[in-house]
Design a protein around this motif. Structure first.
Motif, PDB file in Angstrom:
ATOM      1  N   ALA A  48      41.793  44.638  35.874  1.00 53.75           N
ATOM      2  CA  ALA A  48      41.435  43.319  35.333  1.00 53.75           C
ATOM      3  C   ALA A  48      40.810  43.444  33.947  1.00 53.75           C
ATOM      4  CB  ALA A  48      40.470  42.612  36.283  1.00 53.75           C
ATOM      5  N   VAL A  49      39.965  44.472  33.737  1.00 53.90           N
ATOM      6  CA  VAL A  49      39.342  44.689  32.430  1.00 53.90           C
ATOM      7  C   VAL A  49      40.404  44.942  31.369  1.00 53.90           C
ATOM      8  CG1 VAL A  49      37.907  46.256  31.073  1.00 53.90           C
ATOM      9  CG2 VAL A  49      37.142  45.515  33.307  1.00 53.90           C
ATOM     10  N   VAL A  50      41.390  45.765  31.703  1.00 57.45           N
ATOM     11  CA  VAL A  50      42.473  46.061  30.755  1.00 57.45           C
ATOM     12  C   VAL A  50      43.222  44.782  30.385  1.00 57.45           C
ATOM     13  CG1 VAL A  50      44.682  47.261  30.457  1.00 57.45           C
ATOM     14  CG2 VAL A  50      42.748  48.450  31.507  1.00 57.45           C
ATOM     15  N   VAL A  51      43.524  43.954  31.376  1.00 61.41           N
ATOM     16  CA  VAL A  51      44.236  42.697  31.124  1.00 61.41           C
ATOM     17  C   VAL A  51      43.414  41.786  30.218  1.00 61.41           C
ATOM     18  CG1 VAL A  51      45.145  40.600  32.195  1.00 61.41           C
ATOM     19  CG2 VAL A  51      45.535  42.817  33.277  1.00 61.41           C
ATOM     20  N   GLU A 105      46.731  47.557  51.508  1.00 60.06           N
ATOM     21  CA  GLU A 105      45.789  47.459  50.406  1.00 60.06           C
ATOM     22  C   GLU A 105      46.343  46.570  49.303  1.00 60.06           C
ATOM     23  OE1 GLU A 105      44.806  51.255  48.910  1.00 60.06           O
ATOM     24  OE2 GLU A 105      43.916  51.995  50.781  1.00 60.06           O
ATOM     25  N   PRO A 106      45.504  45.701  48.732  1.00 60.94           N
ATOM     26  CA  PRO A 106      45.964  44.892  47.595  1.00 60.94           C
ATOM     27  C   PRO A 106      46.118  45.766  46.366  1.00 60.94           C
ATOM     28  CG  PRO A 106      43.627  44.562  47.972  1.00 60.94           C
ATOM     29  CD  PRO A 106      44.105  45.418  49.111  1.00 60.94           C
ATOM     30  N   PHE A 107      47.144  45.498  45.565  1.00 62.26           N
ATOM     31  CA  PHE A 107      47.343  46.219  44.312  1.00 62.26           C
ATOM     32  C   PHE A 107      47.711  45.221  43.226  1.00 62.26           C
ATOM     33  CE2 PHE A 107      50.086  48.691  41.342  1.00 62.26           C
ATOM     34  CZ  PHE A 107      49.089  49.518  40.844  1.00 62.26           C
ATOM     35  N   ILE A 108      46.830  45.058  42.282  1.00 64.27           N
ATOM     36  CA  ILE A 108      46.940  44.117  41.160  1.00 64.27           C
ATOM     37  C   ILE A 108      46.850  42.670  41.652  1.00 64.27           C
ATOM     38  CG2 ILE A 108      48.299  43.327  39.198  1.00 64.27           C
ATOM     39  CD1 ILE A 108      49.462  46.098  38.934  1.00 64.27           C
ATOM     40  N   VAL A 109      47.785  42.252  42.489  1.00 63.73           N
ATOM     41  CA  VAL A 109      47.787  40.892  43.042  1.00 63.73           C
ATOM     42  C   VAL A 109      47.331  40.968  44.497  1.00 63.73           C
ATOM     43  CG1 VAL A 109      49.228  38.896  43.603  1.00 63.73           C
ATOM     44  CG2 VAL A 109      49.688  40.225  41.522  1.00 63.73           C
ATOM     45  N   PRO A 110      46.418  40.116  44.934  1.00 61.63           N
ATOM     46  CA  PRO A 110      45.767  39.005  44.213  1.00 61.63           C
ATOM     47  C   PRO A 110      44.362  39.326  43.717  1.00 61.63           C
ATOM     48  CG  PRO A 110      45.406  38.713  46.538  1.00 61.63           C
ATOM     49  CD  PRO A 110      46.159  40.036  46.386  1.00 61.63           C
ATOM     50  N   LEU A 111      43.908  40.584  43.853  1.00 61.07           N
ATOM     51  CA  LEU A 111      42.513  40.891  43.539  1.00 61.07           C
ATOM     52  C   LEU A 111      42.264  41.002  42.032  1.00 61.07           C
ATOM     53  CD1 LEU A 111      39.787  41.297  44.749  1.00 61.07           C
ATOM     54  CD2 LEU A 111      40.337  43.676  45.220  1.00 61.07           C
ATOM     55  N   ALA A 112      43.016  41.878  41.343  1.00 64.58           N
ATOM     56  CA  ALA A 112      42.833  42.024  39.892  1.00 64.58           C
ATOM     57  C   ALA A 112      43.303  40.773  39.166  1.00 64.58           C
ATOM     58  CB  ALA A 112      43.590  43.249  39.394  1.00 64.58           C
ATOM     59  N   PRO A 114      45.282  37.101  40.407  1.00 65.39           N
ATOM     60  CA  PRO A 114      44.511  36.228  39.512  1.00 65.39           C
ATOM     61  C   PRO A 114      43.040  36.054  39.878  1.00 65.39           C
ATOM     62  CG  PRO A 114      45.616  34.903  41.136  1.00 65.39           C
ATOM     63  CD  PRO A 114      45.937  36.337  41.479  1.00 65.39           C
ATOM     64  N   MET A 115      42.489  36.827  40.860  1.00 60.08           N
ATOM     65  CA  MET A 115      41.123  36.537  41.271  1.00 60.08           C
ATOM     66  C   MET A 115      40.109  36.875  40.178  1.00 60.08           C
ATOM     67  SD  MET A 115      38.774  37.954  44.383  1.00 60.08           S
ATOM     68  CE  MET A 115      37.925  39.099  43.286  1.00 60.08           C
ATOM     69  N   ILE A 116      40.214  38.068  39.584  1.00 58.77           N
ATOM     70  CA  ILE A 116      39.268  38.464  38.534  1.00 58.77           C
ATOM     71  C   ILE A 116      39.788  38.014  37.163  1.00 58.77           C
ATOM     72  CG2 ILE A 116      38.063  40.387  37.450  1.00 58.77           C
ATOM     73  CD1 ILE A 116      38.381  41.923  40.106  1.00 58.77           C
ATOM     74  N   GLY A 118      41.888  35.885  36.097  1.00 57.08           N
ATOM     75  CA  GLY A 118      42.680  34.692  36.390  1.00 57.08           C
ATOM     76  C   GLY A 118      42.865  33.821  35.164  1.00 57.08           C
ATOM     77  N   PRO A 119      43.524  32.681  35.329  1.00 56.40           N
ATOM     78  CA  PRO A 119      43.777  31.784  34.192  1.00 56.40           C
ATOM     79  C   PRO A 119      42.520  31.384  33.448  1.00 56.40           C
ATOM     80  CG  PRO A 119      45.041  31.105  36.116  1.00 56.40           C
ATOM     81  CD  PRO A 119      44.117  32.190  36.576  1.00 56.40           C
ATOM     82  N   SER A 120      41.413  31.127  34.176  1.00 59.90           N
ATOM     83  CA  SER A 120      40.180  30.695  33.518  1.00 59.90           C
ATOM     84  C   SER A 120      39.585  31.804  32.655  1.00 59.90           C
ATOM     85  CB  SER A 120      39.166  30.243  34.566  1.00 59.90           C
ATOM     86  OG  SER A 120      38.962  31.254  35.534  1.00 59.90           O
ATOM     87  N   ALA A 121      39.530  33.036  33.181  1.00 59.52           N
ATOM     88  CA  ALA A 121      38.982  34.154  32.415  1.00 59.52           C
ATOM     89  C   ALA A 121      39.870  34.486  31.224  1.00 59.52           C
ATOM     90  CB  ALA A 121      38.823  35.373  33.313  1.00 59.52           C
ATOM     91  N   LEU A 122      41.179  34.469  31.425  1.00 59.25           N
ATOM     92  CA  LEU A 122      42.105  34.755  30.340  1.00 59.25           C
ATOM     93  C   LEU A 122      42.007  33.697  29.249  1.00 59.25           C
ATOM     94  CD1 LEU A 122      45.258  35.914  32.348  1.00 59.25           C
ATOM     95  CD2 LEU A 122      43.611  37.338  31.133  1.00 59.25           C
ATOM     96  N   ALA A 123      41.890  32.434  29.650  1.00 62.34           N
ATOM     97  CA  ALA A 123      41.759  31.353  28.670  1.00 62.34           C
ATOM     98  C   ALA A 123      40.460  31.490  27.883  1.00 62.34           C
ATOM     99  CB  ALA A 123      41.812  30.004  29.368  1.00 62.34           C
ATOM    100  N   THR A 124      39.387  31.912  28.552  1.00 61.31           N
ATOM    101  CA  THR A 124      38.098  32.069  27.881  1.00 61.31           C
ATOM    102  C   THR A 124      38.163  33.137  26.798  1.00 61.31           C
ATOM    103  OG1 THR A 124      36.898  31.368  29.864  1.00 61.31           O
ATOM    104  CG2 THR A 124      35.653  32.605  28.216  1.00 61.31           C
TER     105      THR A 124
END
Length: 198
Positions: A48-51, A105-112, A114-116, A118-124
């Motif tokens: 998520a940090v990388v994204v 185990e979740p991988f990228i989706v949905p934990l990284a 859009p949960m972390i 996600g659209p709101s964090a990316l927009a910010t």
């Protein structure tokens, strides 16, 4: 930590909403062995940090290419934060429900995503990359806020036991109220600039 960095970290933490995501994480990792959960959370937080960092640096180019003005960005940012705040104050009934359980185990989706990240964090971070002249401040803010978010998610079991369901909901609503005032201020600022109201 200077004022701008503190403010940036605070905004990102409100948007990332680690406490509000704790029920989702607990439900998502319910079928995963306890010993594997920290490694999964750290891996997904790193992704998520990388994204978020990628969006921070390419966001300005995207917005310039779309020919968006600063008032439009500020008004859009205020609306986005206001919608996020509404979901925090009035969360959907099915959030963190058993429907989020996974067999593996979740991988990228949905934990990284859009949960972390996600659209709101990316927009910010996208809006921040356009409006802020100090990219190092926002880069530091992304790293610091993401680290705090990771710590909160790693301690999700402890937080759930400490506050209980009612306490977690109360904390999330309090953060939502704070974010609402910030969103309204962004809207006021954007409207003043757009209509030259002084």
């Amino acid at each position: 930590m200077n004022g701008e960095l503190f403010s940036s970290v605070f905004v990102l933490l409100l948007v990332l909403d680690p406490l509000g995501n704790i029920p989702f994480v607990l439900s998502l990792l319910r079928n995963v062995p306890q010993s594997r959960r920290p490694a999964i959370i750290l891996r997904e937080c790193a992704i998520a940090v990388v994204v978020l960092i990628v969006f921070l640096f390419v966001g300005d180019h995207l917005l310039v290419a779309m020919k968006l003005s600063d008032p439009a960005l500020e008004i859009a940012g205020g609306l986005i934060l206001f919608l996020i705040a509404l979901r925090m104050v009035f969360p959907p009934a099915d959030r963190g429900s058993a429907e989020h359980e996974m067999d593996g185990e979740p991988f990228i989706v949905p934990l990284a995503v859009p949960m972390i990240a996600g659209p709101s964090a990316l927009a910010t971070v996208l809006l921040a990359s356009r409006q802020s002249g100090q990219m190092t401040v926002w880069l530091s803010a992304v790293v610091i806020a993401s680290a705090i978010n990771a710590v909160c998610l790693l301690a999700s079991g402890w937080f759930a036991r400490l506050f209980g369901k009612a306490g977690m909901e109360a904390l999330e609503r309090l953060m939502g109220l704070i974010l609402t005032t910030m969103a309204v201020q962004m809207l006021i600022s954007g409207i003043r600039i757009a209509f030259r109201l002084g």
